[in-house]
Scaffold this motif. Structure first.
Motif, short mmCIF file in Angstrom:
data_model
loop_
_atom_site.label_atom_id
_atom_site.label_comp_id
_atom_site.label_asym_id
_atom_site.label_seq_id
_atom_site.Cartn_x
_atom_site.Cartn_y
_atom_site.Cartn_z
N SER A 188 0.82 -1.21 0.00
CA SER A 188 0.00 0.00 0.00
C SER A 188 0.85 1.27 0.00
N THR A 190 2.93 2.52 2.24
CA THR A 190 3.11 3.27 3.48
C THR A 190 4.53 3.86 3.49
N HIS A 233 -6.66 -6.07 0.39
CA HIS A 233 -5.55 -5.98 1.34
C HIS A 233 -4.98 -7.38 1.58
N GLY A 305 -1.95 -6.11 11.04
CA GLY A 305 -1.72 -5.07 10.04
C GLY A 305 -1.07 -3.86 10.66
N ALA A 307 0.17 -2.54 15.04
CA ALA A 307 0.23 -3.01 16.43
C ALA A 307 -1.12 -2.83 17.11
N HIS A 325 -3.75 -11.32 18.29
CA HIS A 325 -2.84 -10.45 17.56
C HIS A 325 -2.07 -11.24 16.49
N ALA A 326 -1.95 -10.66 15.30
CA ALA A 326 -1.21 -11.32 14.22
C ALA A 326 -0.33 -10.29 13.52
N THR A 330 2.20 -7.64 3.03
CA THR A 330 1.83 -8.01 1.67
C THR A 330 2.81 -9.07 1.16
N GLN A 357 3.42 -9.95 19.10
CA GLN A 357 2.87 -10.15 17.75
C GLN A 357 2.60 -11.63 17.50
N ASP A 422 10.89 -4.32 9.91
CA ASP A 422 10.33 -4.25 11.26
C ASP A 422 11.41 -4.59 12.27
N ARG A 437 8.68 0.04 13.17
CA ARG A 437 9.24 -0.10 11.83
C ARG A 437 10.59 0.60 11.87
N LYS A 528 -3.97 2.20 8.54
CA LYS A 528 -2.90 2.28 9.53
C LYS A 528 -2.54 3.74 9.78
#
Ligand code: ADP
Length: 549
Positions: A188, A190, A233, A305, A307, A325-326, A330, A357, A422, A437, A528
């Motif tokens: 996307s 970012t 997404h 996607g 935190a 939480h995952a 992409t 995470q 990350d 990040r 996000k």
């Protein structure tokens, strides 16, 4: 010595065949905003996917490897496209409908899409772009919406239902090479220009199996999944494919993504699972706090996607809904980790695991790389950049017309691992905790401050609705944190009080001096926090900043 086992290509057509027969009665329910949602069985989707493939091949001349784009909400026709396009040997290219116009134009031209399937309600978005999309020859309009925006444009327009009508409900799906392109998604953007990730039949197949494992989403045909995460997404996090493997019913919100209709959908249709980014769950929380609704049908919710603030998890625990939480990207299809605590723990003991995470599944290998390029130990303390590899992890980006895949050095290591960008730590038992990040870390006087830790601590304050923390230049320290805070309705700003609250859990030298109240935190196309925008607003002097002594 070679094995004696069969080797059947792992193809999306096989997932379709399985789901539409063995689980033919499972359903895709699409919200319509009217009294009754629309329902279609997996068996019907199997037939309609075959019709769509015939139409694309025979009426529109779509050939193997050609890109067919979708500009659509989450609905049953989009599921049909998900299966028909790759199964016939073409490539499904899902377009992110929230991207700025110039990025959409860039992406469609880069992928050289020849056909676009578009929901009628999105024509006002697509029509002005068409004169800038020379490769697009056909537009297929799906569902309700005013068609007039397309008048006078130099493109062939088709009605989806008319195109399907009368075509055979069976298609001899080709035996493709499982490594062939099945679908593509652009990041996307970012951080920088969008880059195309091309998934193979094999990667989608293996990823879907992982999604269905109990250590991941672990759903069955007893479940209904509310798929809020858009189908553009990262393939709706693999759910539409995974559902056809195990018969999970899908509840699709179409364009009704606002908190009130989502709450109504949950109360009426009683999904047992849902998936979306934290922003959606923040919005829904505010909605059900004002207008209480029963959400307890959702046994668990996959949140990722970005935190997930622990305070959000706590708030949903109180509503009887467990957020899990995952982490993913992409480039990772996206399933990278999921935070199911180890067995045999009390709720209190589980908590420190839930807010990580999560753990890597067997198909994802991970390593942490330190500042000197060394591989760091998994000790829960050594922080470095996360690198991953596995069969559903990208090895390169789509090179466009050049045909040559792109392997930028900042994204792929010399030995082929994906550099995630990350930063975090991994515990001895394989739980990942991300602190930032790499681009968002605040480098203050040679030390790193985690923007995510500050955000999580701020969002635990009862008067704070949302908070984003970014690095801003500082003469003395190089960089310092700037806290941008969205207050809950009726709350008043008291920066000294907020800072004192932070001081309860954060080291003094990490506490922000610079504070600002904003109405909303700017968001990216997938919801996000958009820190690039905040940094620019600060640099341009657009924020009203208070500096505490
Ligand atoms: P983009 O990079 O354009 O935002 P992606 O959806 O691919 O698009 O974003 C992947 C990134 O999102 C990850 O590299 C990570 O920084 C962030 N992310 C995803 N899940 C989490 C999570 N659970 N916690 C923190 N960050 C996350």
């Amino acid at each position: 010595m070679l094995s004696t086992m069969q080797d059947v290509p792992l193809l999306i057509s096989r997932i379709l065949a399985h789901g539409s027969t063995i689980h033919g009665d499972s359903q895709v329910t699409t919200w319509t905003g009217e009294a009754e949602p629309h329902r279609r069985s997996f068996a019907e989707i199997g037939v309609r996917a075959a019709r769509l493939a015939h139409a694309l091949r025979d009426a529109l001349g779509v050939q193997q490897d050609e890109r067919v784009a979708t500009l659509m909400w989450n609905n049953s026709e989009h599921v049909e496209a998900y299966f028909a396009i790759p199964s016939m040997g073409a490539v499904l290219h899902t377009l992110n409908l929230r991207l700025p116009a110039e990025q959409l134009v860039f992406i469609v031209n880069h992928a050289a899409d020849r056909v676009v399937l578009v929901n009628g309600t999105l024509l006002p978005l697509l029509a002005p772009l068409l004169p800038h999309l020379p490769t697009v020859e056909h537009v297929v309009v799906v569902g309700v919406g005013d068609r007039s925006a397309l008048e006078g444009l130099d493109v062939r327009v088709h009605e989806y239902e008319e195109l399907l009508e009368g075509r055979p409900g069976h298609y001899d799906w080709p035996e493709l090479d499982e490594r062939q392109a099945a679908a593509m998604c652009y990041t996307s953007g970012t951080t920088g220009e969008p880059k195309g990730v091309v998934y193979s039949h094999r990667s989608v197949y293996l990823h879907s199996m992982q999604v269905n494992m109990t250590e991941s989403m672990g759903l069955t045909d007893h479940d209904t999944s509310l798929i809020v995460v858009p189908q553009f997404h990262v393939n709706a996090w693999g759910l539409p494919h995974a559902t056809f493997m195990t018969g999970i019913n899908m509840l699709m919100p179409d364009r009704f993504l606002q908190p009130a209709p989502l709450a109504e959908m949950i109360e009426r249709e009683k999904p047992t699972h849902a998936a979306a980014v934290p922003t959606i769950w923040q919005g829904l929380l505010a909605e059900v706090t004002a207008n209480p609704r029963d959400l307890t049908s959702m046994k668990h919710v996959t949140i990722g996607g970005a935190a997930c603030p622990p305070s959000l998890m706590e708030a949903y625990d109180k509503l009887g809904v467990r957020l899990c939480h995952a982490w993913g990207m992409t480039e990772t299809s996206p399933l990278g980790t999921m935070a199911h605590p180890p067995a045999g723990l009390t709720a209190e003991e589980e908590w420190p695991y839930r807010i990580t995470q999560g753990r890597f599944p067997a198909g994802v290998e991970a390593r942490l790389i330190g500042p000197a390029g060394d591989v760091l130990p998994w000790d829960g303390e050594s922080a470095g950049e996360l690198e991953v590899r596995g069969n559903w992890i990208a090895a390169a980006y789509y090179g466009g017309a050049s045909g040559e895949p792109l392997r930028p050095e900042d994204k792929f290591s010399a030995d082929g691992w994906l550099k995630t960008g990350d930063v975090g730590v991994i515990s001895a038992d394989g739980f990942l905790t991300l602190t930032d990040r790499a681009k968002d870390v605040i480098k203050s006087g040679g030390e790193w401050i985690s923007s995510v830790e500050l955000e999580n601590a701020l969002m635990a304050h009862p008067e704070v609705a949302e908070a984003a923390v970014v690095a801003v230049p500082d003469e003395k320290w190089g960089e310092r944190p700037l806290a941008t805070v969205v207050l809950k309705e009726g709350a008043t700003a008291d920066f000294a009080g907020l800072r004192a609250f932070l001081a309860q859990s954060i080291a003094k030298w990490q506490l922000p001096e610079r504070w600002t109240i904003v109405e909303t935190v700017p968001k990216t196309s997938v919801g996000k926090f958009d820190k690039k925008v905040i940094r620019k607003q600060y640099a341009d002097g657009d924020l009203d900043v208070t500096t505490l002594a």
